[in-house]
Every structure is written in structure tokens, then in C-alpha cells.
Design a protein around this motif. Structure first.
Motif, PDB file in Angstrom:
ATOM      1  N   ASP A   1       0.834  -1.205   0.000  1.00 44.47           N
ATOM      2  CA  ASP A   1       0.000   0.000   0.000  1.00 44.47           C
ATOM      3  C   ASP A   1       0.869   1.255   0.000  1.00 44.47           C
ATOM      4  OD1 ASP A   1      -2.224  -1.642   0.089  1.00 44.47           O
ATOM      5  OD2 ASP A   1      -2.688  -1.217   2.194  1.00 44.47           O
ATOM      6  N   ALA A   2       1.931   1.248   0.814  1.00 39.14           N
ATOM      7  CA  ALA A   2       2.824   2.407   0.866  1.00 39.14           C
ATOM      8  C   ALA A   2       3.491   2.640  -0.485  1.00 39.14           C
ATOM      9  CB  ALA A   2       3.877   2.215   1.964  1.00 39.14           C
ATOM     10  N   ALA A   3       3.921   1.562  -1.133  1.00 39.79           N
ATOM     11  CA  ALA A   3       4.565   1.693  -2.448  1.00 39.79           C
ATOM     12  C   ALA A   3       3.579   2.187  -3.496  1.00 39.79           C
ATOM     13  CB  ALA A   3       5.167   0.358  -2.872  1.00 39.79           C
ATOM     14  N   LEU A   4       2.352   1.689  -3.454  1.00 36.87           N
ATOM     15  CA  LEU A   4       1.326   2.114  -4.411  1.00 36.87           C
ATOM     16  C   LEU A   4       1.002   3.596  -4.223  1.00 36.87           C
ATOM     17  CD1 LEU A   4      -0.674   1.248  -6.651  1.00 36.87           C
ATOM     18  CD2 LEU A   4      -2.318   0.788  -4.813  1.00 36.87           C
ATOM     19  N   ALA A   5       0.845   4.016  -2.973  1.00 39.03           N
ATOM     20  CA  ALA A   5       0.540   5.428  -2.710  1.00 39.03           C
ATOM     21  C   ALA A   5       1.707   6.321  -3.123  1.00 39.03           C
ATOM     22  CB  ALA A   5       0.200   5.622  -1.232  1.00 39.03           C
ATOM     23  N   ALA A   6       2.931   5.867  -2.862  1.00 35.93           N
ATOM     24  CA  ALA A   6       4.107   6.651  -3.280  1.00 35.93           C
ATOM     25  C   ALA A   6       4.175   6.757  -4.799  1.00 35.93           C
ATOM     26  CB  ALA A   6       5.379   6.013  -2.728  1.00 35.93           C
ATOM     27  N   ALA A   7       3.835   5.673  -5.502  1.00 36.81           N
ATOM     28  CA  ALA A   7       3.828   5.704  -6.967  1.00 36.81           C
ATOM     29  C   ALA A   7       2.748   6.646  -7.475  1.00 36.81           C
ATOM     30  CB  ALA A   7       3.626   4.294  -7.525  1.00 36.81           C
ATOM     31  N   ALA A   8       1.609   6.674  -6.801  1.00 31.82           N
ATOM     32  CA  ALA A   8       0.538   7.590  -7.205  1.00 31.82           C
ATOM     33  C   ALA A   8       0.968   9.037  -7.019  1.00 31.82           C
ATOM     34  CB  ALA A   8      -0.734   7.294  -6.421  1.00 31.82           C
TER      35      ALA A   8
ATOM     36  N   ALA B   1       4.094  10.090  -7.089  1.00 36.56           N
ATOM     37  CA  ALA B   1       5.107  10.352  -8.107  1.00 36.56           C
ATOM     38  C   ALA B   1       4.461  10.631  -9.465  1.00 36.56           C
ATOM     39  CB  ALA B   1       6.066   9.169  -8.214  1.00 36.56           C
ATOM     40  N   ALA B   2       3.346   9.978  -9.739  1.00 32.99           N
ATOM     41  CA  ALA B   2       2.654  10.174 -11.015  1.00 32.99           C
ATOM     42  C   ALA B   2       1.863  11.477 -11.040  1.00 32.99           C
ATOM     43  CB  ALA B   2       1.723   9.001 -11.294  1.00 32.99           C
ATOM     44  N   ASP B   3       1.397  11.917  -9.870  1.00 32.61           N
ATOM     45  CA  ASP B   3       0.572  13.126  -9.788  1.00 32.61           C
ATOM     46  C   ASP B   3       0.861  13.833  -8.470  1.00 32.61           C
ATOM     47  OD1 ASP B   3      -1.345  15.119  -9.734  1.00 32.61           O
ATOM     48  OD2 ASP B   3      -3.056  13.758  -9.925  1.00 32.61           O
ATOM     49  N   GLN B   4       1.685  14.865  -8.525  1.00 34.76           N
ATOM     50  CA  GLN B   4       2.067  15.590  -7.308  1.00 34.76           C
ATOM     51  C   GLN B   4       0.872  16.238  -6.607  1.00 34.76           C
ATOM     52  OE1 GLN B   4       5.021  15.962  -5.514  1.00 34.76           O
ATOM     53  NE2 GLN B   4       5.502  14.181  -6.769  1.00 34.76           N
ATOM     54  N   GLY B   5      -0.222  16.399  -7.322  1.00 34.07           N
ATOM     55  CA  GLY B   5      -1.427  16.951  -6.711  1.00 34.07           C
ATOM     56  C   GLY B   5      -2.021  16.024  -5.653  1.00 34.07           C
ATOM     57  N   LEU B   6      -1.633  14.760  -5.653  1.00 35.43           N
ATOM     58  CA  LEU B   6      -2.131  13.792  -4.671  1.00 35.43           C
ATOM     59  C   LEU B   6      -1.268  13.734  -3.404  1.00 35.43           C
ATOM     60  CD1 LEU B   6      -3.012  10.809  -7.031  1.00 35.43           C
ATOM     61  CD2 LEU B   6      -4.586  12.412  -5.935  1.00 35.43           C
ATOM     62  N   ALA B   7      -0.158  14.476  -3.394  1.00 33.24           N
ATOM     63  CA  ALA B   7       0.784  14.388  -2.273  1.00 33.24           C
ATOM     64  C   ALA B   7       0.134  14.712  -0.936  1.00 33.24           C
ATOM     65  CB  ALA B   7       1.976  15.299  -2.518  1.00 33.24           C
TER      66      ALA B   7
ATOM     67  N   LEU C   1      -2.081  11.668  -0.012  1.00 31.17           N
ATOM     68  CA  LEU C   1      -1.497  10.332   0.056  1.00 31.17           C
ATOM     69  C   LEU C   1      -0.206  10.215   0.856  1.00 31.17           C
ATOM     70  CD1 LEU C   1      -2.142   8.990  -3.556  1.00 31.17           C
ATOM     71  CD2 LEU C   1      -3.508   8.701  -1.493  1.00 31.17           C
ATOM     72  N   GLN C   2       0.529  11.299   1.036  1.00 29.83           N
ATOM     73  CA  GLN C   2       1.791  11.185   1.772  1.00 29.83           C
ATOM     74  C   GLN C   2       1.582  10.734   3.223  1.00 29.83           C
ATOM     75  OE1 GLN C   2       4.681  11.186   0.159  1.00 29.83           O
ATOM     76  NE2 GLN C   2       5.541  10.459   2.094  1.00 29.83           N
ATOM     77  N   PRO C   3       0.541  11.216   3.922  1.00 26.90           N
ATOM     78  CA  PRO C   3       0.308  10.678   5.275  1.00 26.90           C
ATOM     79  C   PRO C   3      -0.004   9.182   5.262  1.00 26.90           C
ATOM     80  CG  PRO C   3      -0.887  12.734   4.980  1.00 26.90           C
ATOM     81  CD  PRO C   3      -0.343  12.344   3.636  1.00 26.90           C
ATOM     82  N   LEU C   4      -0.656   8.720   4.209  1.00 27.66           N
ATOM     83  CA  LEU C   4      -0.950   7.291   4.079  1.00 27.66           C
ATOM     84  C   LEU C   4       0.331   6.493   3.868  1.00 27.66           C
ATOM     85  CD1 LEU C   4      -2.921   4.911   3.771  1.00 27.66           C
ATOM     86  CD2 LEU C   4      -3.083   5.503   1.355  1.00 27.66           C
ATOM     87  N   VAL C   5       1.242   7.011   3.044  1.00 24.85           N
ATOM     88  CA  VAL C   5       2.532   6.341   2.832  1.00 24.85           C
ATOM     89  C   VAL C   5       3.228   6.161   4.177  1.00 24.85           C
ATOM     90  CG1 VAL C   5       4.834   6.563   1.802  1.00 24.85           C
ATOM     91  CG2 VAL C   5       2.813   7.175   0.464  1.00 24.85           C
ATOM     92  N   GLU C   6       3.262   7.226   4.961  1.00 21.71           N
ATOM     93  CA  GLU C   6       3.937   7.171   6.266  1.00 21.71           C
ATOM     94  C   GLU C   6       3.221   6.228   7.226  1.00 21.71           C
ATOM     95  OE1 GLU C   6       4.122  11.305   7.322  1.00 21.71           O
ATOM     96  OE2 GLU C   6       5.348  11.760   5.572  1.00 21.71           O
TER      97      GLU C   6
ATOM     98  N   GLY D   1      -3.651   5.846  -9.406  1.00 21.59           N
ATOM     99  CA  GLY D   1      -4.286   7.072  -8.948  1.00 21.59           C
ATOM    100  C   GLY D   1      -4.980   6.871  -7.607  1.00 21.59           C
ATOM    101  N   ARG D   2      -5.730   7.873  -7.264  1.00 20.13           N
ATOM    102  CA  ARG D   2      -6.437   7.884  -5.988  1.00 20.13           C
ATOM    103  C   ARG D   2      -7.360   6.675  -5.831  1.00 20.13           C
ATOM    104  NH1 ARG D   2      -7.635  12.981  -3.328  1.00 20.13           N
ATOM    105  NH2 ARG D   2      -9.017  12.579  -1.580  1.00 20.13           N
ATOM    106  N   ALA D   3      -8.077   6.309  -6.880  1.00 15.28           N
ATOM    107  CA  ALA D   3      -9.034   5.197  -6.800  1.00 15.28           C
ATOM    108  C   ALA D   3      -8.325   3.866  -6.549  1.00 15.28           C
ATOM    109  CB  ALA D   3      -9.861   5.121  -8.075  1.00 15.28           C
ATOM    110  N   GLU D   4      -7.197   3.637  -7.196  1.00 18.14           N
ATOM    111  CA  GLU D   4      -6.455   2.392  -6.985  1.00 18.14           C
ATOM    112  C   GLU D   4      -5.938   2.300  -5.552  1.00 18.14           C
ATOM    113  OE1 GLU D   4      -6.634   3.215 -11.231  1.00 18.14           O
ATOM    114  OE2 GLU D   4      -5.821   4.424  -9.612  1.00 18.14           O
ATOM    115  N   VAL D   5      -5.438   3.400  -5.048  1.00 15.59           N
ATOM    116  CA  VAL D   5      -4.936   3.426  -3.670  1.00 15.59           C
ATOM    117  C   VAL D   5      -6.095   3.188  -2.702  1.00 15.59           C
ATOM    118  CG1 VAL D   5      -3.845   4.861  -1.893  1.00 15.59           C
ATOM    119  CG2 VAL D   5      -2.988   4.909  -4.250  1.00 15.59           C
ATOM    120  N   GLN D   6      -7.220   3.816  -2.967  1.00 14.18           N
ATOM    121  CA  GLN D   6      -8.388   3.658  -2.099  1.00 14.18           C
ATOM    122  C   GLN D   6      -8.837   2.195  -2.067  1.00 14.18           C
ATOM    123  OE1 GLN D   6     -11.931   3.236  -3.067  1.00 14.18           O
ATOM    124  NE2 GLN D   6     -12.791   3.684  -1.064  1.00 14.18           N
ATOM    125  N   ARG D   7      -8.883   1.530  -3.214  1.00 11.92           N
ATOM    126  CA  ARG D   7      -9.286   0.123  -3.263  1.00 11.92           C
ATOM    127  C   ARG D   7      -8.297  -0.770  -2.502  1.00 11.92           C
ATOM    128  NH1 ARG D   7     -11.072   1.512  -8.498  1.00 11.92           N
ATOM    129  NH2 ARG D   7      -9.083   0.924  -9.418  1.00 11.92           N
TER     130      ARG D   7
END
Length: 152
Positions: A48-55, A57-63, A66-71, A107-113
């Protein structure tokens, strides 16, 4: 007069003794060889952390989202690994399974799932945990489910 130790009762008891002893021996032997269910939860936390970090990296608007989720998921993996080691210090610590490489641009939806699935899995594992471990697993489940709602 009926004695408490009739021949029938003694024979019946002796006939039932071997299956009972065998059942106890099998129960003890199976426990340590089964994988700790927290190993899969720790692997899911890393994924999950890797997926959120990749999201991110793909879209800085999600930082910000998603960054608190990565942590949090990285901390979950560390805490779960620590609990695995605490309970079974004689068991060799398994090397963490590397998270799968995200395909495409997550993206956000993949991380959410993914986080929702992790929360459900942790909730199921928590149902079978002993009291000294249930708090950690329930906390992981609650955190995942909360993030899944926030990302929805």
C-alpha cells in the motif's frame, strides 16, 4: 451398589484416550509451523505504501492526500514486523516481500481500493487474534478503513 470405576467405564476411557492424546499432540505441532497471519498484513502495508508513493510520483497533486498514508502504512509494516519478532524470537525473521510494482499510473481510486482491501483483511485477522495482539491489528484495520473513506 454402583461404583464410580466400573470395568466398562475404565475400558471406555482407555479407548478414548489415544484419539484425545493424538489430537493434543497434533494441535501443538501445527501451531509453530503455520505462518504468522501478521506477515501478510505487513506485506500488504508495504505494498500500500509503495502504491501510494507511486501515485504521488505520477501526480504531485495527490501528495497532500497520500503522503500521510505512505507514512502510516510504512509504520504499520514496521509495527507488524516488530510484533512478529516479539512473539516468535526463535523463528527466523522472514525477509519482507517486495511490493509489486504498480502497473500504469496508479491514482487515488487504486490506492483507495488497495487500502480498503487491507482494512478488511486486517479486520478479519483481528477476529482470530489473542488479546495481546488484537489491539495492533484492530488499529491497522481502523486506520486503513478511515483512509479508504477519506479517499472515497
Amino acid at each position: 451398589m454402583d461404583t464410580p470405576w466400573s470395568r466398562r467405564r475404565v475400558l471406555a476411557g482407555l479407548l478414548l484416550l489415544p484419539p484425545a492424546v493424538a489430537g493434543c499432540a497434533l494441535g501443538r505441532a501445527a501451531g509453530p509451523t503455520e505462518p504468522d497471519p501478521l506477515i501478510a498484513l505487513a506485506d500488504a502495508a508495504r505494498a500500500d505504501a509503495a502504491l501510494a508513493a507511486a501515485a504521488v510520483a505520477a501526480d504531485q497533486g495527490l501528495a497532500a492526500a497520500l503522503q500521510p498514508l505512505v507514512e502510516a502504512r510504512t509504520q504499520h509494516a514496521d509495527a507488524l514486523d516488530g510484533e512478529i519478532a516479539r512473539l516468535s524470537p526463535e523463528r527466523p525473521t522472514p525477509t519482507p516481500t517486495p511490493p509489486p510494482a504498480p502497473t500504469g499510473r496508479p491514482g487515488r481510486a487504486e490506492v483507495q481500493r488497495a487500502v480498503l482491501a487491507s482494512g478488511r483483511a486486517a479486520g478479519q485477522v483481528a477476529l482470530g487474534m489473542p488479546p495481546d495482539r488484537v489491539g495492533l491489528v484492530a488499529s491497522v484495520a481502523a486506520c486503513c478503513n478511515t483512509y479508504a473513506e477519506v479517499l472515497a
